[in-house]
Design an enzyme around this catalytic site. Structure first.
Site, mmCIF file in Angstrom:
data_model
loop_
_atom_site.group_PDB
_atom_site.id
_atom_site.type_symbol
_atom_site.label_atom_id
_atom_site.label_comp_id
_atom_site.label_asym_id
_atom_site.label_seq_id
_atom_site.Cartn_x
_atom_site.Cartn_y
_atom_site.Cartn_z
ATOM 1 N N ARG A 89 0.841 -1.205 0.000
ATOM 2 C CA ARG A 89 0.000 0.000 0.000
ATOM 3 C C ARG A 89 0.873 1.251 0.000
ATOM 4 O O ARG A 89 0.556 2.249 -0.659
ATOM 5 C CB ARG A 89 -0.962 -0.026 1.187
ATOM 6 C CG ARG A 89 -2.036 1.039 1.077
ATOM 7 C CD ARG A 89 -3.143 0.834 2.081
ATOM 8 N NE ARG A 89 -2.668 0.978 3.447
ATOM 9 C CZ ARG A 89 -3.375 0.657 4.522
ATOM 10 N NH1 ARG A 89 -4.606 0.179 4.390
ATOM 11 N NH2 ARG A 89 -2.886 0.824 5.733
ATOM 12 N N LYS A 192 -2.636 6.426 1.175
ATOM 13 C CA LYS A 192 -2.558 6.851 2.577
ATOM 14 C C LYS A 192 -1.646 8.075 2.652
ATOM 15 O O LYS A 192 -0.488 7.987 3.079
ATOM 16 C CB LYS A 192 -2.056 5.690 3.447
ATOM 17 C CG LYS A 192 -2.429 5.849 4.906
ATOM 18 C CD LYS A 192 -2.353 4.528 5.631
ATOM 19 C CE LYS A 192 -2.427 4.666 7.129
ATOM 20 N NZ LYS A 192 -3.705 5.142 7.630
ATOM 21 N N GLU A 228 -16.443 5.758 4.061
ATOM 22 C CA GLU A 228 -15.802 5.133 5.225
ATOM 23 C C GLU A 228 -16.017 5.946 6.490
ATOM 24 O O GLU A 228 -16.665 6.980 6.477
ATOM 25 C CB GLU A 228 -14.335 4.812 4.964
ATOM 26 C CG GLU A 228 -13.466 5.954 4.580
ATOM 27 C CD GLU A 228 -12.043 5.493 4.249
ATOM 28 O OE1 GLU A 228 -11.568 4.488 4.798
ATOM 29 O OE2 GLU A 228 -11.392 6.179 3.437
HETATM 30 N N1 PLP Z 1 -9.449 4.133 6.258
HETATM 31 C C1 PLP Z 1 -8.625 5.129 6.629
HETATM 32 C C2 PLP Z 1 -8.899 6.493 6.132
HETATM 33 C C3 PLP Z 1 -7.534 4.851 7.476
HETATM 34 O O1 PLP Z 1 -6.714 5.841 7.870
HETATM 35 C C4 PLP Z 1 -7.311 3.546 7.902
HETATM 36 C C5 PLP Z 1 -6.153 3.230 8.725
HETATM 37 O O2 PLP Z 1 -5.130 2.823 8.260
HETATM 38 C C6 PLP Z 1 -8.202 2.541 7.485
HETATM 39 C C7 PLP Z 1 -9.256 2.870 6.673
HETATM 40 C C8 PLP Z 1 -7.996 1.125 7.893
HETATM 41 O O3 PLP Z 1 -6.955 0.529 7.172
HETATM 42 P P1 PLP Z 1 -6.100 -0.635 7.797
HETATM 43 O O4 PLP Z 1 -7.040 -1.697 8.205
HETATM 44 O O5 PLP Z 1 -5.194 -1.064 6.715
HETATM 45 O O6 PLP Z 1 -5.376 -0.054 8.961
HETATM 46 C C1 COI Z 2 -4.335 3.083 11.297
HETATM 47 O O1 COI Z 2 -5.359 2.473 11.595
HETATM 48 O O2 COI Z 2 -3.243 2.519 11.221
HETATM 49 C C2 COI Z 2 -4.325 4.481 11.005
HETATM 50 O O3 COI Z 2 -3.407 4.898 10.374
HETATM 51 C C3 COI Z 2 -5.423 5.276 11.481
HETATM 52 C C4 COI Z 2 -5.074 6.655 11.928
HETATM 53 C C5 COI Z 2 -4.337 6.731 13.209
HETATM 54 C C6 COI Z 2 -4.579 7.540 10.869
#
Ligand code: PLP
Ligand code: COI
Length: 348
Positions: A89, A192, A228
Site C-alpha cells: 500500500r 494513505k 468510510e
Molecule cells: N481508512 C482510513 C482512512 C484509514 O486511515 C485507515 C487506517 O489505516 C483505514 C481505513 C484502515 O486501514 P487498515 O485496516 O489497513 O489499517
Molecule cells: C491506522 O489504523 O493505522 C491508522 O493509520 C489510522 C489513523 C491513526 C490515521
C-alpha cells in the site's frame, strides 16, 4: 544491547490504560533516497528530523504513511501483522503522489530493526495493548515550482498503544457528515497520504465536539453511498452476509480485507459493493475497522443534516458476528489461533 528479551527488561508502563497516542521510545530508523537510490539504514534516538524549508512534503503534500502493529503473543513471541500488505500500500501511495517508492528490502529490514530495538515497548500479552508501527515517507528535496522532489526520507517510529476509540471493543456513535468530502472519486482517497487526513480534520473534530467518535463520509459525487468512517472502513452484517463499501475514494483497509477472509472462512457471504445510506436500516450489526480501530462496533449513526438516527446494539451488547470476527482476528494476532492464512511474521 542484548538480542534477547527478558521479562525483567519490562518497563513500568500501565499497559492496559494506554491511549492511542504518540509515545516516545528509544529508537527510530531512517533511510535517505539521494542520487536515484536508497542509502544505508540509520538508527536514531532523536525524535526530530532536519529537513529543507522548501521540502516538497511541506509545500505540496508529498508524503505517505502507514500503520501496522506488532503483538506479543501468548507464547511471548513477537508477531507483526500482514506487513507485506502495508508495504504494497505504501508503494501505491508513493506512486500516487510521485514519490520514490521504498524497496521491499529496505522496508522489511527497517521494520524488523525498529521493532527489535524497541522490544521492551511491546506490551505484554493480556494487556490488550500493542506496538503501533508508523512508517513515513516524505519528499525532502527543495521545490518551489510544483513538481516532485528528487530526494526522499523514509523513517519508521513505533510506540505502544491502546484502543483508537476510547470505548475499545464497546459500541461507538458515528455522525454522517454530508457537508464535507474527504476525498474525490478520482482523487487521492485510496492512497494513505496526509492530504486526505487534512481534509477530514474539521469534520472529525466537529463530530468529537458533538459527542461522536468519528465521521462517516459518503461518496462525494452522489452523496448516496457509504464511503468510510474516519480512519476506518465500514462494514455491516445482514443475516449471514458481510457487506462493505466498494469505492474509488476509500483506503483499502488491510483489516477489512482480513475480516472479509475470516467472514468467508466462517461460512458467510461477502459483498463488496456500493452501500446506499438507506441500507443502514437493514443491518443487524455495523462496525468500523482498521489497524488502530481493530473492530469498533457502532451503536448509533446520526445523519447530521437530515437528523435521521440508526440504532444498533439495542440491548447494549455487541452483536455476535462482530464479536466472533473480533475474537478470531485478535486470536491470530496474539498467536492463540493457528495462522492459517499466513498473515503473521514472527520475529525471533
Ligand atoms: N481508512 C482510513 C482512512 C484509514 O486511515 C485507515 C487506517 O489505516 C483505514 C481505513 C484502515 O486501514 P487498515 O485496516 O489497513 O489499517
Ligand atoms: C491506522 O489504523 O493505522 C491508522 O493509520 C489510522 C489513523 C491513526 C490515521
Amino acid at each position: 544491547m542484548s538480542n534477547c528479551f527478558n521479562l525483567s527488561d519490562m518497563i513500568d508502563i500501565e499497559w492496559s490504560k494506554l491511549p492511542f497516542a504518540y509515545f516516545k521510545t528509544d529508537y527510530n530508523v531512517r533511510c535517505y533516497f539521494r542520487d536515484g537510490q536508497w542509502g544505508e539504514i540509520e538508527v536514531s534516538s532523536s525524535e526530530y528530523i532536519n529537513i529543507h524549508m522548501a521540502a516538497s512534503a511541506l509545500h505540496y503534500g508529498q508524503e505517505a504513511f502507514e500503520g501496522l502493529k506488532a503483538f506479543r503473543g501468548v507464547d511471548n513471541k513477537i508477531r507483526i501483522f500482514r506487513w507485506e500488505e502495508n508495504f504494497k500500500r505504501m508503494e501505491r501511495s508513493a506512486e500516487g503522489v510521485l514519490m520514490a517508492p521504498v524497496t521491499k528490502d529496505v522496508f522489511h529490514d527497517m521494520l524488523m530493526k525498529v521493532v527489535k530495538l524497541n522490544e521492551k515497548y511491546i506490551p505484554p500479552f493480556g494487556t490488550g495493548a500493542s506496538l503501533y508501527i508508523r512508517p513515513l515517507l516524505i519528499g525532502t528535496g527543495p521545490c518551489v515550482g510544483v513538481k516532485p522532489a528528487d530526494e526522499y526520507m523514509f523513517l519508521i517510529f513505533v510506540g505502544p498503544v491502546g484502543p483508537y476509540f476510547k470505548e475499545g471493543f464497546n459500541p461507538v456513535a458515528i455522525q454522517i457528515a454530508r457537508d464535507v468530502d474527504r476525498a474525490a472519486p478520482l482523487g487521492t482517497g485510496t492512497y494513505k497520504v496526509g492530504g486526505n487526513y487534512a481534509a477530514s480534520l474539521g469534520s472529525g473534530e466537529r463530530a468529537h465536539h458533538e459527542g461522536y467518535a468519528a465521521c462517516m463520509y459518503l461518496d462525494a459525487r452522489e452523496k448516496k453511498y457509504i464511503d468510510e468512517c474516519g480512519p476506518a472502513n465500514f462494514f455491516g452484517i445482514k443475516g449471514n452476509t458481510y457487506v462493505t463499501p466498494k469505492s474509488s475514494s476509500i483506503l483499502p483497509s488491510i483489516t477489512n480485507k482480513s475480516l472479509m477472509t475470516l467472514a468467508e472462512d466462517m461460512g458467510m457471504v461477502v459483498e463488496q459493493r456500493h452501500v446506499p445510506v438507506e441500507e443502514l436500516k437493514e443491518f443487524d450489526e455495523v462496525g468500523a475497522c482498521g489497524t488502530a480501530a481493530v473492530i469498533s462496533p457502532i451503536k448509533l449513526i446520526q445523519d447530521r443534516e437530515t437528523g435521521e438516527v440508526y440504532n444498533y446494539c439495542k440491548d447494549g451488547n455487541v452483536g455476535p458476528i462482530s464479536t466472533k470476527l473480533y475474537n478470531r482476528l485478535r486470536a491470530i494476532q496474539y498467536g492463540e489461533e493457528a495462522d492459517k492464512f499466513g498473515w503473521v511474521k514472527i520475529i525471533e
